[in-house]
Design an enzyme around this catalytic site. Structure first.
Site, PDB file in Angstrom:
ATOM      1  N   LYS A  77       0.856   9.740  -5.218  1.00  0.00           N
ATOM      2  CA  LYS A  77      -0.515   9.231  -4.888  1.00  0.00           C
ATOM      3  C   LYS A  77      -1.571  10.879  -5.799  1.00  0.00           C
ATOM      4  O   LYS A  77      -1.555  11.393  -4.880  1.00  0.00           O
ATOM      5  CB  LYS A  77      -0.655   8.670  -3.342  1.00  0.00           C
ATOM      6  CG  LYS A  77      -1.786   8.269  -3.311  1.00  0.00           C
ATOM      7  CD  LYS A  77      -1.951   7.788  -1.614  1.00  0.00           C
ATOM      8  CE  LYS A  77      -3.565   7.260  -1.242  1.00  0.00           C
ATOM      9  NZ  LYS A  77      -3.319   6.937   0.307  1.00  0.00           N
ATOM     10  N   CYS A 133      -6.314   3.763  -3.609  1.00  0.00           N
ATOM     11  CA  CYS A 133      -6.132   2.442  -3.146  1.00  0.00           C
ATOM     12  C   CYS A 133      -6.971   1.842  -3.592  1.00  0.00           C
ATOM     13  O   CYS A 133      -7.635   0.942  -4.568  1.00  0.00           O
ATOM     14  CB  CYS A 133      -6.568   2.518  -1.474  1.00  0.00           C
ATOM     15  SG  CYS A 133      -5.054   4.145  -0.325  1.00  0.00           S
ATOM     16  N   ASP A 182      -0.484  -0.955  -4.918  1.00  0.00           N
ATOM     17  CA  ASP A 182      -1.789  -0.113  -5.320  1.00  0.00           C
ATOM     18  C   ASP A 182      -1.263   1.073  -5.967  1.00  0.00           C
ATOM     19  O   ASP A 182      -2.396   1.518  -7.026  1.00  0.00           O
ATOM     20  CB  ASP A 182      -2.814   0.113  -4.469  1.00  0.00           C
ATOM     21  CG  ASP A 182      -2.804   1.221  -3.155  1.00  0.00           C
ATOM     22  OD1 ASP A 182      -1.236   1.227  -3.125  1.00  0.00           O
ATOM     23  OD2 ASP A 182      -3.244   1.303  -2.154  1.00  0.00           O
ATOM     24  N   ASN A 183      -0.819   2.158  -5.533  1.00  0.00           N
ATOM     25  CA  ASN A 183      -0.351   3.437  -6.015  1.00  0.00           C
ATOM     26  C   ASN A 183       1.060   3.642  -6.001  1.00  0.00           C
ATOM     27  O   ASN A 183       1.821   3.318  -5.101  1.00  0.00           O
ATOM     28  CB  ASN A 183      -1.915   4.141  -6.045  1.00  0.00           C
ATOM     29  CG  ASN A 183      -1.284   4.325  -4.258  1.00  0.00           C
ATOM     30  OD1 ASN A 183      -2.802   3.741  -3.591  1.00  0.00           O
ATOM     31  ND2 ASN A 183      -0.119   4.320  -3.413  1.00  0.00           N
ATOM     32  N   ARG A 225      -7.758  -1.205  -6.602  1.00  0.00           N
ATOM     33  CA  ARG A 225      -7.849  -2.467  -5.617  1.00  0.00           C
ATOM     34  C   ARG A 225      -9.855  -3.372  -6.602  1.00  0.00           C
ATOM     35  O   ARG A 225      -9.696  -3.960  -7.328  1.00  0.00           O
ATOM     36  CB  ARG A 225      -8.205  -2.904  -4.125  1.00  0.00           C
ATOM     37  CG  ARG A 225      -6.930  -2.564  -3.847  1.00  0.00           C
ATOM     38  CD  ARG A 225      -7.894  -2.056  -2.379  1.00  0.00           C
ATOM     39  NE  ARG A 225      -6.411  -1.094  -1.529  1.00  0.00           N
ATOM     40  CZ  ARG A 225      -4.871  -2.090  -1.246  1.00  0.00           C
ATOM     41  NH1 ARG A 225      -5.380  -3.210  -1.189  1.00  0.00           N
ATOM     42  NH2 ARG A 225      -4.148  -1.194  -0.575  1.00  0.00           N
ATOM     43  N   HIS A 239       1.536   2.248   3.935  1.00  0.00           N
ATOM     44  CA  HIS A 239       0.492   3.237   4.131  1.00  0.00           C
ATOM     45  C   HIS A 239       0.496   3.904   5.599  1.00  0.00           C
ATOM     46  O   HIS A 239       0.885   2.963   6.307  1.00  0.00           O
ATOM     47  CB  HIS A 239      -1.294   2.600   3.590  1.00  0.00           C
ATOM     48  CG  HIS A 239      -1.617   3.389   3.714  1.00  0.00           C
ATOM     49  ND1 HIS A 239      -2.810   5.030   5.279  1.00  0.00           N
ATOM     50  CD2 HIS A 239      -2.778   4.610   2.868  1.00  0.00           C
ATOM     51  CE1 HIS A 239      -3.472   5.624   4.661  1.00  0.00           C
ATOM     52  NE2 HIS A 239      -3.746   5.071   2.954  1.00  0.00           N
ATOM     53  N   ASP A 298       0.720  -0.937  -0.167  1.00  0.00           N
ATOM     54  CA  ASP A 298       0.415   0.220  -0.278  1.00  0.00           C
ATOM     55  C   ASP A 298       0.843   1.199   0.087  1.00  0.00           C
ATOM     56  O   ASP A 298       2.226   1.492   0.637  1.00  0.00           O
ATOM     57  CB  ASP A 298      -0.735  -0.024   1.738  1.00  0.00           C
ATOM     58  CG  ASP A 298      -2.143   1.011   1.135  1.00  0.00           C
ATOM     59  OD1 ASP A 298      -2.135   1.561   0.343  1.00  0.00           O
ATOM     60  OD2 ASP A 298      -2.771   1.081   1.951  1.00  0.00           O
ATOM     61  N   ASP A 299       0.544   2.533  -0.572  1.00  0.00           N
ATOM     62  CA  ASP A 299       1.358   3.195  -0.757  1.00  0.00           C
ATOM     63  C   ASP A 299       2.989   3.236  -1.234  1.00  0.00           C
ATOM     64  O   ASP A 299       3.412   4.178  -0.426  1.00  0.00           O
ATOM     65  CB  ASP A 299       1.011   4.150   0.318  1.00  0.00           C
ATOM     66  CG  ASP A 299      -0.195   4.557  -0.022  1.00  0.00           C
ATOM     67  OD1 ASP A 299      -1.033   4.668  -0.543  1.00  0.00           O
ATOM     68  OD2 ASP A 299      -1.252   5.500   1.021  1.00  0.00           O
ATOM     69  N   HIS A 327     -10.373  -2.838   1.536  1.00  0.00           N
ATOM     70  CA  HIS A 327     -11.143  -1.309   0.945  1.00  0.00           C
ATOM     71  C   HIS A 327     -12.327  -1.315  -0.002  1.00  0.00           C
ATOM     72  O   HIS A 327     -11.368  -0.606  -1.048  1.00  0.00           O
ATOM     73  CB  HIS A 327      -9.615  -0.016   1.254  1.00  0.00           C
ATOM     74  CG  HIS A 327      -9.982   0.676   1.052  1.00  0.00           C
ATOM     75  ND1 HIS A 327      -8.870   2.268   1.024  1.00  0.00           N
ATOM     76  CD2 HIS A 327     -10.747   1.725   2.187  1.00  0.00           C
ATOM     77  CE1 HIS A 327      -9.336   2.818   1.186  1.00  0.00           C
ATOM     78  NE2 HIS A 327     -10.900   2.427   1.798  1.00  0.00           N
TER      79      HIS A 327
END
Length: 774
Positions: free
Chosen positions: A413, A85, A348-349, A89, A238, A47-48, A145
């Site tokens: 992001k 996010c 994810d990003n 996904r 994250h 994540d991130d 999420h």
């Protein structure tokens, strides 16, 4: 004879039916099995994480597990995702563009339009559903999420929870972020877990890996042949950034040189490894307003030490993810299945700039986006440097580190520039995709996040059906890239793609990219477009929009057509419409009584009782003995919250103002039945004033203090105890969760009218004014 409402019980039976067993021949249904030698599939989604944060993409952070996976697989150097996010996904798990699935943004919004539906429709099968239909075991752990925040509670119908979207088992957090030391609401399968306290040394990344390994071991104990799909979606890295002490210790001093040197070193390694052509340019530091980063050399020594510590925590989190992936791959190797397992690792990003220019030790106050924050609002609190990264602090790094994370790209992001959408991607399957000795494993072809589902289906030998459960399924937007995986010289299978996030737009077509950096309330016109030739300028430095107005016009028209075709409109504007909620949520503002013993109330459900308004909390004690003590009600954690408690015979209010702790004493509490009231009044400048009353008589107060808004309080309301992450750390050190030892009957919340600065109220007023004007 069969009718639509009464089926012949023997219809379709392939054996023979007689009056007795002797006169009959048995037959059994064909088992639903995966294709022979179908590979296991493990998708690790972090994540991130920015493009350069792991060893195979230029990082100095030790990631030996990922290094080994990359050595046996391929690296997609030109893989693109959605810069946020939930949309990423949704695209990854369905193969459809996120707006078509209903995820224009994160699943924390419900303004009432198709692109913001925040629910995967029944005619959009997920990768898990398709693999499950084909005989795979399917497991998910970690961040979900994809469930709207208003649907994340125990009373919800759960139609968009993981088990209803194809997974056999799930363990993790439904929402977008959590504390890694004290997750605010863990869910197993379809049930939130009732947890009062985590053991010392608990760490969420370790936990979800333990759960994943257990699922795999259990499957192999029961079925030696069945392949599995494991979706391992980390909440790391994250914010809030938190790391285990032993991991953090390994990175002390690593970032004293600052983000400028780090960025240059990573870029050098990227060029040397072949991720980019040798003539690729490293852009200057981000300079645009609200995204800019200053030179490291201009910082004071105190600031350098603080900022370096933030990055040490981040690196320790990456390190820990790699360690845990190593434990999983060791399990697969012990089972003899590592070679026949497709392993995907990606993000994810891109890396984030949400920590602002200075970083923060008050994560939730930094995240607040209210348009009228008062002058005394602070996005940071004082903390001892040794507390950074521990359970006592919720921190994020300055955006200079986010810029370095996204090396060699610009922005972060949330933006549709490369820094937001280009992320690391590794895929390994030694048994099915062996690498030739002459193949360095690097692929520079453009591929997109929607391509992953069709690619994995093809590798698994599974066809996506045109119909499922009697309904036509929605067509894919992604295209399989197995040809690219097998042949370094193969052409990209994804020649063009639109993107939109928070008004930031882009369109890619065969090497050209049209992109905007949208400013709130600015018009959506052609003046904000920039044009880049990625074949010669992959880092998006040289804007060619003036030199090629025809290409700008052509790609802008293509974006417009794609936006209508995919459900992108309406675009966000200054109306505040994204703050609107389904009118049905008005029922969540009614008074609510929680009896003693009620499990913790979910975060969003709790927030509806207090957010942007005055409120009363009435605590009824059936019997308070002279020696009774403990927490009466708590709401929140170390990132912000409040608790009422009795200690040494006296009533206290603890108010955690985004990490700044205030304690107010309200005097002794006499034995007997008692009614204690906490009265919060919403006043100007987004503040509350608190009054404490015992049996109707005022005995204390606190304030004015800043209201808890946005994601605070993260932890929901508890009655008679302060669960998991405490509101008051000193109280936790003295008494841990401090359950009340008297007889508590109930706690009643009575929400008042919204304050005039409530975003939903403001948005409704703006819409009504616009309607009246029209």
């Amino acid at each position: 004879m069969s009718t639509p409402h009464r089926r012949d019980p023997y219809e379709g039976f392939t054996g023979t039916i007689g009056r007795t067993f002797r006169e009959s021949e048995p037959a059994w249904p064909t088992p639903n099995r995966a294709p022979a030698k179908a590979p296991n599939i493990v998708v690790v989604l972090i994540d991130d994480m920015g493009y350069s944060d792991i060893g195979p993409f230029g990082s100095e952070i030790p990631t030996p597990t990922l290094d080994a996976i990359a050595e046996r697989g391929v690296r997609l150097a030109n893989y693109h995702t959605v810069p946020l996010c939930s949309p990423a996904r949704a695209a990854l798990l369905t193969g459809l563009n996120p707006h078509r699935v209903g995820y224009s943004t994160v699943a924390d919004s419900d303004p009432g339009f198709p692109g913001y539906g925040m629910e995967v429709a029944g005619d959009i099968p997920t990768l898990a559903e398709l693999l499950h239909d084909s005989g795979y075991a399917t497991y998910a752990v970690g961040k979900w999420h994809l469930t709207r925040e208003s649907a994340s509670n125990a009373a919800d119908g759960r139609r968009n929870w993981p088990l209803q979207k194809g997974f056999d088992q799930y363990y993790g957090v439904l929402e977008g972020l959590t504390s890694l030391f004290h997750p605010h609401q863990l869910v197993r399968d379809n049930s939130p877990l009732a947890i009062d306290e985590f053991p010392d040394g608990y760490y969420y990344t370790d936990d979800i890996t333990d759960q994943a390994i257990s699922m795999v071991k259990s499957l192999r104990a029961h079925d030696q042949d069945k392949p599995f799909f494991l979706y391992l979606a980390h909440n790391a890295v994250h914010g809030p950034l938190q790391a285990k002490p032993e991991d953090l210790a390994r990175h002390r001093g690593r970032y004293d040189g600052g983000w400028d040197c780090l960025r240059e070193d990573r870029f050098t390694r990227q060029i040397t490894s072949g991720l980019f052509p040798a003539d690729t340019e490293l852009p200057p530091r981000n300079w645009e307003l609200a995204y800019d980063v200053g030179p490291w050399s201009t910082l004071t020594d105190v600031r350098k030490k603080l900022y370096a510590r933030y990055m040490e925590v981040y690196a320790a989190m990456v390190d820990n993810v790699d360690q845990n992936l190593g434990r999983l791959t060791a399990t697969l190797e012990a089972l003899g299945e590592l070679d026949n397992t497709v392993i995907v690792f990606t993000s994810d990003n891109g890396g984030t700039g949400e920590g602002g220019p200075e970083g923060t030790r008050s994560y939730f106050s930094r995240l607040v986006q209210h348009p009228n924050l008062p002058d005394d609002w602070t996005p940071d609190v004082e903390r001892e440097i040794d507390l950074i990264g521990t359970p006592q602090s919720l921190v994020h790094y300055p955006r200079g580190w986010g810029m370095a994370s996204n090396t060699p790209f610009r922005f972060y992001k949330g933006q549709t520039y490369a820094g937001g959408v280009r992320v690391p991607f590794i895929l390994s399957w030694p048994a099915g995709l062996p690498r030739a000795e002459t193949d360095n494993g690097i692929r520079r072809q453009y591929q997109y996040v929607t391509d992953l589902t069709p690619t994995l289906l093809e590798l698994a030998g599974v066809e996506r059906p045109p119909e499922r459960n009697g309904r036509p399924v929605q067509e894919l937007d992604g295209v399989t890239f197995t040809s690219v995986l097998r042949d370094q010289g193969s052409a990209s299978t994804h020649p063009e793609q639109y993107c939109e996030t928070s008004g930031n737009r882009s369109y890619y077509r065969e090497g050209w990219k049209l992109v905007t950096l949208h400013r709130l309330n600015a018009p959506y016109d052609d003046s904000e477009w920039a044009l880049y030739d990625l074949s010669t300028d992959p880092t998006e430095i040289h804007n060619l929009s003036r030199e090629h107005p025809g290409i700008v016009r052509e790609l802008a028209e293509a974006w417009e057509a794609a936006a209508w075709r995919n459900g992108v409109f309406p675009l966000p504007d200054g109306s505040g419409a994204t703050a609107l909620r389904n009118p049905d949520e008005a029922r969540l503002r009614r008074p609510l009584t929680l009896l003693a013993g009620t499990p913790e109330l979910e975060r969003y459900r709790s927030s509806r009782l207090i957010s942007f308004r005055s409120f009363d909390i009435e605590v009824r004690l059936t019997e308070h003995a002279p020696d009774s003590q403990g927490v009466l009600v708590s709401h929140g954690d170390q990132g912000g919250g409040y608790s009422l408690y009795i200690e040494d015979g006296r009533l206290h209010l603890a108010y955690n103002e985004y990490g700044d702790l205030h304690i107010a004493s309200a005097g002794p509490i006499a034995p007997g039945p008692r009614t204690i009231t906490l009265r919060a009044t919403a006043v100007a400048d987004l503040k509350w004033e608190f009054r404490l009353l015992v049996d109707g008589i005022e005995t204390g107060g606190l304030g004015p203090v800043h209201q808890l808004i946005g994601m605070a309080p993260l932890q929901g309301i508890s009655v008679g105890i302060d669960r998991k992450s405490p509101v008051s750390w000193p109280l936790y050190e003295r008494h841990r969760t401090f359950p009340y030892t008297g007889t508590l009957h109930s706690v009643t919340y009575t929400p008042g009218d919204p304050a005039p600065y409530d975003p939903e109220t403001v948005a409704k007023a703006l819409r009504e004014a616009a309607a009246a004007f029209e």
